[in-house]
Design a protein around this motif. Structure first.
Motif, mmCIF file in Angstrom:
data_model
loop_
_atom_site.group_PDB
_atom_site.id
_atom_site.type_symbol
_atom_site.label_atom_id
_atom_site.label_comp_id
_atom_site.label_asym_id
_atom_site.label_seq_id
_atom_site.Cartn_x
_atom_site.Cartn_y
_atom_site.Cartn_z
ATOM 1 N N LEU A 1 1.035 -1.202 -0.098
ATOM 2 C CA LEU A 1 0.213 0.112 -0.199
ATOM 3 C C LEU A 1 0.853 1.235 -0.353
ATOM 4 O O LEU A 1 1.689 1.670 0.519
ATOM 5 C CB LEU A 1 -0.762 -0.180 1.530
ATOM 6 C CG LEU A 1 -1.940 -0.888 1.301
ATOM 7 C CD1 LEU A 1 -2.558 -1.623 2.560
ATOM 8 C CD2 LEU A 1 -2.449 -1.348 -0.067
ATOM 9 N N MET A 2 1.058 2.202 -1.211
ATOM 10 C CA MET A 2 1.873 3.022 -1.139
ATOM 11 C C MET A 2 1.433 4.400 -0.484
ATOM 12 O O MET A 2 2.821 5.111 -0.050
ATOM 13 C CB MET A 2 1.588 3.324 -2.440
ATOM 14 C CG MET A 2 2.245 2.302 -3.631
ATOM 15 S SD MET A 2 3.688 1.583 -2.939
ATOM 16 C CE MET A 2 4.576 2.479 -4.249
ATOM 17 N N GLN A 3 0.449 4.534 0.636
ATOM 18 C CA GLN A 3 0.069 5.510 0.624
ATOM 19 C C GLN A 3 0.123 5.481 2.525
ATOM 20 O O GLN A 3 -0.415 5.865 3.518
ATOM 21 C CB GLN A 3 -1.248 5.761 0.220
ATOM 22 C CG GLN A 3 -1.472 6.644 -0.605
ATOM 23 C CD GLN A 3 -0.762 7.640 -1.088
ATOM 24 O OE1 GLN A 3 0.058 8.024 -0.436
ATOM 25 N NE2 GLN A 3 -1.122 7.598 -2.699
ATOM 26 N N GLU B 1 -6.262 4.821 -0.988
ATOM 27 C CA GLU B 1 -5.112 4.599 -1.517
ATOM 28 C C GLU B 1 -5.243 5.618 -2.572
ATOM 29 O O GLU B 1 -4.148 6.354 -3.297
ATOM 30 C CB GLU B 1 -4.530 3.100 -2.321
ATOM 31 C CG GLU B 1 -3.831 2.711 -1.512
ATOM 32 C CD GLU B 1 -2.731 2.155 -1.659
ATOM 33 O OE1 GLU B 1 -2.149 2.511 -1.943
ATOM 34 O OE2 GLU B 1 -2.410 2.814 -0.255
ATOM 35 N N ALA C 1 8.109 3.682 -1.452
ATOM 36 C CA ALA C 1 8.145 4.680 -2.269
ATOM 37 C C ALA C 1 9.489 5.035 -1.989
ATOM 38 O O ALA C 1 10.842 5.558 -3.055
ATOM 39 C CB ALA C 1 7.500 5.929 -3.615
ATOM 40 N N GLN C 2 10.490 5.418 -1.017
ATOM 41 C CA GLN C 2 11.331 5.363 -0.644
ATOM 42 C C GLN C 2 12.141 4.461 -0.539
ATOM 43 O O GLN C 2 13.290 4.786 0.025
ATOM 44 C CB GLN C 2 11.086 6.086 1.457
ATOM 45 C CG GLN C 2 10.854 7.724 0.584
ATOM 46 C CD GLN C 2 10.076 7.674 2.125
ATOM 47 O OE1 GLN C 2 10.000 7.011 3.072
ATOM 48 N NE2 GLN C 2 10.077 8.960 2.656
ATOM 49 N N TYR D 1 7.918 5.148 3.772
ATOM 50 C CA TYR D 1 6.846 5.044 3.276
ATOM 51 C C TYR D 1 7.715 4.064 1.444
ATOM 52 O O TYR D 1 9.215 3.638 1.510
ATOM 53 C CB TYR D 1 5.998 6.167 1.932
ATOM 54 C CG TYR D 1 5.248 6.757 3.107
ATOM 55 C CD1 TYR D 1 4.392 6.540 3.296
ATOM 56 C CD2 TYR D 1 6.427 7.811 3.592
ATOM 57 C CE1 TYR D 1 2.967 7.698 4.251
ATOM 58 C CE2 TYR D 1 5.241 8.492 4.961
ATOM 59 C CZ TYR D 1 3.638 8.067 4.803
ATOM 60 O OH TYR D 1 3.025 8.743 6.013
ATOM 61 N N SER E 1 0.005 15.002 0.813
ATOM 62 C CA SER E 1 -0.554 13.964 0.972
ATOM 63 C C SER E 1 0.358 12.601 0.179
ATOM 64 O O SER E 1 -0.217 11.905 0.312
ATOM 65 C CB SER E 1 -1.537 13.503 0.499
ATOM 66 O OG SER E 1 -2.713 13.711 -0.594
ATOM 67 N N ASP E 2 0.714 12.858 -1.089
ATOM 68 C CA ASP E 2 1.179 11.691 -1.848
ATOM 69 C C ASP E 2 1.734 10.965 -1.265
ATOM 70 O O ASP E 2 3.441 11.370 -1.749
ATOM 71 C CB ASP E 2 0.863 12.006 -3.011
ATOM 72 C CG ASP E 2 0.961 10.474 -4.297
ATOM 73 O OD1 ASP E 2 0.822 9.931 -3.568
ATOM 74 O OD2 ASP E 2 0.861 11.151 -5.451
ATOM 75 N N LYS E 3 1.986 9.965 -1.031
ATOM 76 C CA LYS E 3 3.582 9.107 -0.278
ATOM 77 C C LYS E 3 3.786 8.501 -1.291
ATOM 78 O O LYS E 3 5.211 8.085 -1.229
ATOM 79 C CB LYS E 3 2.648 8.514 0.006
ATOM 80 C CG LYS E 3 1.801 8.852 1.438
ATOM 81 C CD LYS E 3 3.056 10.076 2.527
ATOM 82 C CE LYS E 3 2.020 10.828 3.583
ATOM 83 N NZ LYS E 3 2.078 11.883 3.412
ATOM 84 N N ARG E 4 3.293 8.833 -2.930
ATOM 85 C CA ARG E 4 4.160 8.293 -3.673
ATOM 86 C C ARG E 4 5.162 8.500 -4.558
ATOM 87 O O ARG E 4 6.523 8.395 -5.179
ATOM 88 C CB ARG E 4 3.480 7.393 -5.168
ATOM 89 C CG ARG E 4 2.108 6.414 -4.929
ATOM 90 C CD ARG E 4 1.487 6.595 -5.755
ATOM 91 N NE ARG E 4 0.663 7.437 -5.599
ATOM 92 C CZ ARG E 4 -0.316 7.613 -6.433
ATOM 93 N NH1 ARG E 4 -0.645 6.904 -7.282
ATOM 94 N NH2 ARG E 4 -1.243 8.956 -6.518
ATOM 95 N N LEU E 5 5.346 10.204 -3.541
ATOM 96 C CA LEU E 5 6.391 11.092 -4.615
ATOM 97 C C LEU E 5 7.322 11.355 -2.844
ATOM 98 O O LEU E 5 7.294 11.338 -1.562
ATOM 99 C CB LEU E 5 6.069 12.178 -4.660
ATOM 100 C CG LEU E 5 4.500 12.518 -5.263
ATOM 101 C CD1 LEU E 5 4.167 13.695 -5.231
ATOM 102 C CD2 LEU E 5 4.926 12.060 -6.813
ATOM 103 N N LYS E 6 8.696 11.391 -3.798
ATOM 104 C CA LYS E 6 9.425 10.776 -2.593
ATOM 105 C C LYS E 6 9.566 13.007 -2.242
ATOM 106 O O LYS E 6 10.413 13.359 -3.083
ATOM 107 C CB LYS E 6 10.923 10.432 -3.190
ATOM 108 C CG LYS E 6 10.283 8.836 -3.686
ATOM 109 C CD LYS E 6 12.297 8.553 -3.698
ATOM 110 C CE LYS E 6 11.555 6.889 -4.374
ATOM 111 N NZ LYS E 6 12.618 6.763 -5.153
ATOM 112 N N HIS E 7 9.534 13.132 -0.975
ATOM 113 C CA HIS E 7 9.997 14.254 -0.477
ATOM 114 C C HIS E 7 11.308 14.477 -0.247
ATOM 115 O O HIS E 7 11.466 13.614 0.697
ATOM 116 C CB HIS E 7 8.461 14.738 0.357
ATOM 117 C CG HIS E 7 6.651 14.608 0.188
ATOM 118 N ND1 HIS E 7 6.837 15.539 -1.150
ATOM 119 C CD2 HIS E 7 5.886 14.187 -0.172
ATOM 120 C CE1 HIS E 7 5.541 15.960 -1.196
ATOM 121 N NE2 HIS E 7 5.452 14.224 -0.495
ATOM 122 N N PRO F 1 -4.760 11.443 -2.315
ATOM 123 C CA PRO F 1 -4.315 11.960 -3.605
ATOM 124 C C PRO F 1 -5.119 13.172 -4.852
ATOM 125 O O PRO F 1 -5.361 14.097 -4.867
ATOM 126 C CB PRO F 1 -2.666 12.201 -3.735
ATOM 127 C CG PRO F 1 -2.602 10.970 -3.256
ATOM 128 C CD PRO F 1 -3.676 10.231 -2.518
#
Ligand SMILES: Nc1ncnc2c1ncn2[C@@H]1O[C@H](COP(=O)(O)OP(=O)(O)O)[C@@H](O)[C@H]1O
Ligand SMILES: [Mg+2]
Lengths: 334, 234
Positions: free
Chosen positions: A94-96, B155, A139-140, A137, B228-234, B158
């Motif tokens: 789950l990506m979030q 999911e 994605a990291q 997360y 809110s989007d955790k798919r992006l690497k902040h 975002p």
């Protein structure tokens, strides 16, 4: 124990019919690491998805630990799936959610108290070697790390069976090796039965005890990995064990006959075969390709020789006189 | 018509309006828009979920006729021009609010117009969720309800946020239109001053304020969606 009996699966959409599985019969013992290997489209994913009824078989039965999976009610099936968990090629986290929350997810589904779930999830992240990534997360993380989290998640409900559908196919060789070691450890330590779906022979060689070779929806061959490697009987198995190598095209079928020599021990493998054949029988063999591989601590391998037509009988006579060698003529580029 | 835009009379009218009416109009537009969006979301979100999960291959397949009825209602409401819809729902406004004019009364047609739109936006957001992740949840024994609440909706947060922002700005535009039926807010000021009384400067000011509101909503929405989007690497 997983028993698959007379299993058929046909996909039909309109007039199109695909017989993805035809009369599959397999028995997978408790604690085994069982490989199911085949080319792309052979029906591997369909077969593994029939084990937990993500795919309903068209006919036949799947029994896991005595329970007929096809006969379960929806609620019973959901319960059963906690004991038969799965990891995937694309990890499917789950990506979030953070890694910790991902590992907690299956426990959340089954109503485990939050604090207890968190504690168990931390233990599992430790087991897969990622305790420091609890708050990260997906994605990291790298692919290998994501698969580790997925493995931790799959272990959260204390499963009896772990299904791996191409779990290492998206990973580089080094990471593949690490993930396979982890899976083997889990099998060793926790006694979980592991079913490994793959298209890579190297994966089967590395961790499986038994293997079934799936070809066009049927089981072409099945048995101990060492036995299948030592003497592949079916066409499909031979294609996997002796993949066509580039060098094989340099042989001229007009003047040479191709002979495959398969050896099943280190002694046979380390013998100066070609030199002895030249000296003792004056056979001038051309080495087209050669390959050795260790399986279960033994050395297996094969040499593909090109032998002048007129010397063929002398060569075969010599080779067949040596113990632990299997010799066969190869007619085409299989 | 813009000849005397900056005449002394025009300027003093505008100044007076800015002091007396505009602040309250901004508030009215703001609260009508936000409230309508929230109410439309309450109806539209579950409907959008049903549109996705109720399909034959969805996680909670519904009878085919239910899906057809749902689709027809949504398409029908979406094809009626808002101006006409406002008038058509007068009976409903009377029933719910007790009147058909005034700021609060316009919430009814706004919600009726917006919920089918939001249902479609929610539908498209949920369809973006990777089906493999849904299947993974099924393989862990998740119930359809758990898949909806713990997988599909979280999911797609975002995407839902950016779609709700689109809905919000669209509804803001509709709410300005409702000035015609006495809806209040910046739309009414623009119409009253610009269309009925030829005070174009006031109209322009109202329009500029509407634009600023859209900008404000949009940038807040975009920021929230990205954040809110955790798919992006902040
Ligand atoms: N849902 C489906 N609908 C129709 N055909 C399918 C479906 N899933 C798989 N197939 C077909 O079944 C065959 C086996 O597929 P699969 O089990 O995915 O193979 P593998 O995992 O070995 O690559 C393929 O021919 C594939 O096209
Ligand atoms: Mg597959």
């Amino acid at each position: 124990m997983i028993e698959i009996r007379n299993l058929y699966k046909t996909f039909s959409s309109g007039d199109d019919k695909v017989d993805a599985l035809q009369n599959i019969n397999l028995t997978i013992a408790d604690g085994d690491v069982y490989g199911i290997i085949g080319m792309s489209g052979a029906g591997k994913s369909t077969l593994v998805r029939c084990i937990n009824m993500l795919e309903r078989p068209t006919a036949g039965t799947v029994t896991v630990n005595g329970r007929d999976m096809g006969a379960l009610s929806n609620a019973e099936l959901r319960q059963a799936r906690r004991e038969i968990t799965m990891i995937f090629q694309q990890f499917n986290l789950l990506m979030q959610r953070t890694c910790l929350q991902n590992v907690c997810f299956p426990m959340e589904l089954s109503g485990v108290k939050k604090a207890a779930a968190k504690k168990r999830a931390m233990e599992l992240l430790e087991l897969v070697g990622l305790p420091d990534k609890a708050g990260a997360y997906p994605a990291q993380l790298s692919g290998g790390q994501q698969q580790r989290v997925a493995i931790a998640r799959a272990l959260a409900t204390d499963p009896k069976v772990l299904l791996c559908d191409e779990a290492t196919s998206a990973l580089d060789p080094n990471t593949t090796h690490q993930i396979l070691s982890l899976i083997r450890d889990i099998n060793d330590k926790l006694g979980i039965t592991v079913v490994v779906i793959t298209h890579q022979m190297s994966v089967v060689k590395e961790i499986c005890k038994h293997v079934a070779i799936l070809d066009h929806g049927t089981v072409a061959e099945e048995g101990l990995v060492s036995a299948v490697f030592a003497a592949p009987k079916s066409e499909a198995a031979r294609r996997l064990v002796y993949p066509a190598r580039e060098g094989e095209i340099i042989s001229d079928p007009g003047s040479e006959t191709k002979v495959r020599v398969i050896f099943a021990s280190a002694a046979a493998a380390s013998m100066p075969l070609v030199a002895r054949m030249a000296r003792e029988r004056s056979v001038m063999a051309n080495i087209i390709s050669a390959n050795t591989q260790p399986i279960d601590g033994k050395t297996y391998g094969d040499i593909l020789l090109g032998i002048p037509h007129e010397q063929l009988s002398a060569a075969l006579d010599f080779l067949r006189g040596i113990p632990e060698l299997t010799v066969e003529e190869v007619s085409d580029l299989v | 018509m813009y000849d005397n835009l900056f005449s002394e009379k025009s300027l003093s009218d505008a100044l007076q309006c800015l002091q007396n009416e505009i602040p309250f109009a901004i508030w009215e537009t703001f609260y009508v828009t936000v409230l309508s969006t929230l109410l439309a979301l309450v109806i539209g979100l579950p409907l959008g979920v049903l549109l996705v999960v109720g399909e034959k291959k969805g996680v909670l397949p519904l009878p085919k006729w239910v899906m057809q009825v749902l689709n027809v209602i949504i398409n029908l409401l979406r094809s009626i021009p808002f101006l006409i819809l406002m008038i058509m729902v007068f009976p409903l406004s009377r029933l719910v609010i007790g009147t058909t004019v005034g700021t609060t009364a316009t919430i009814v047609p706004l919600v009726v117009a917006a919920f089918p739109f939001i249902a479609r936006l929610v539908e498209s957001s949920l369809r973006e969720v990777d089906p493999n992740i849904i299947e993974a949840a099924q393989s862990m024994g998740a119930t359809p309800m758990q898949i909806i609440c713990k997988v599909m909706v979280p999911e797609s947060v975002p995407s839902l946020l950016s779609n709700v922002t689109i809905a919000l700005t669209t509804i803001l535009g509709y709410s300005a239109m409702s000035g015609i039926i006495g809806g209040g807010g910046l739309g009414q000021i623009a119409i009253n001053y610009g269309y009925y009384r030829y005070k174009y400067l006031v109209m322009l000011i109202a329009v500029v304020l509407l634009i600023l509101l859209v900008q404000l909503f949009q940038s807040i929405g975009t920021r929230l969606a990205v954040k809110s989007d955790k798919r992006l690497k902040h």
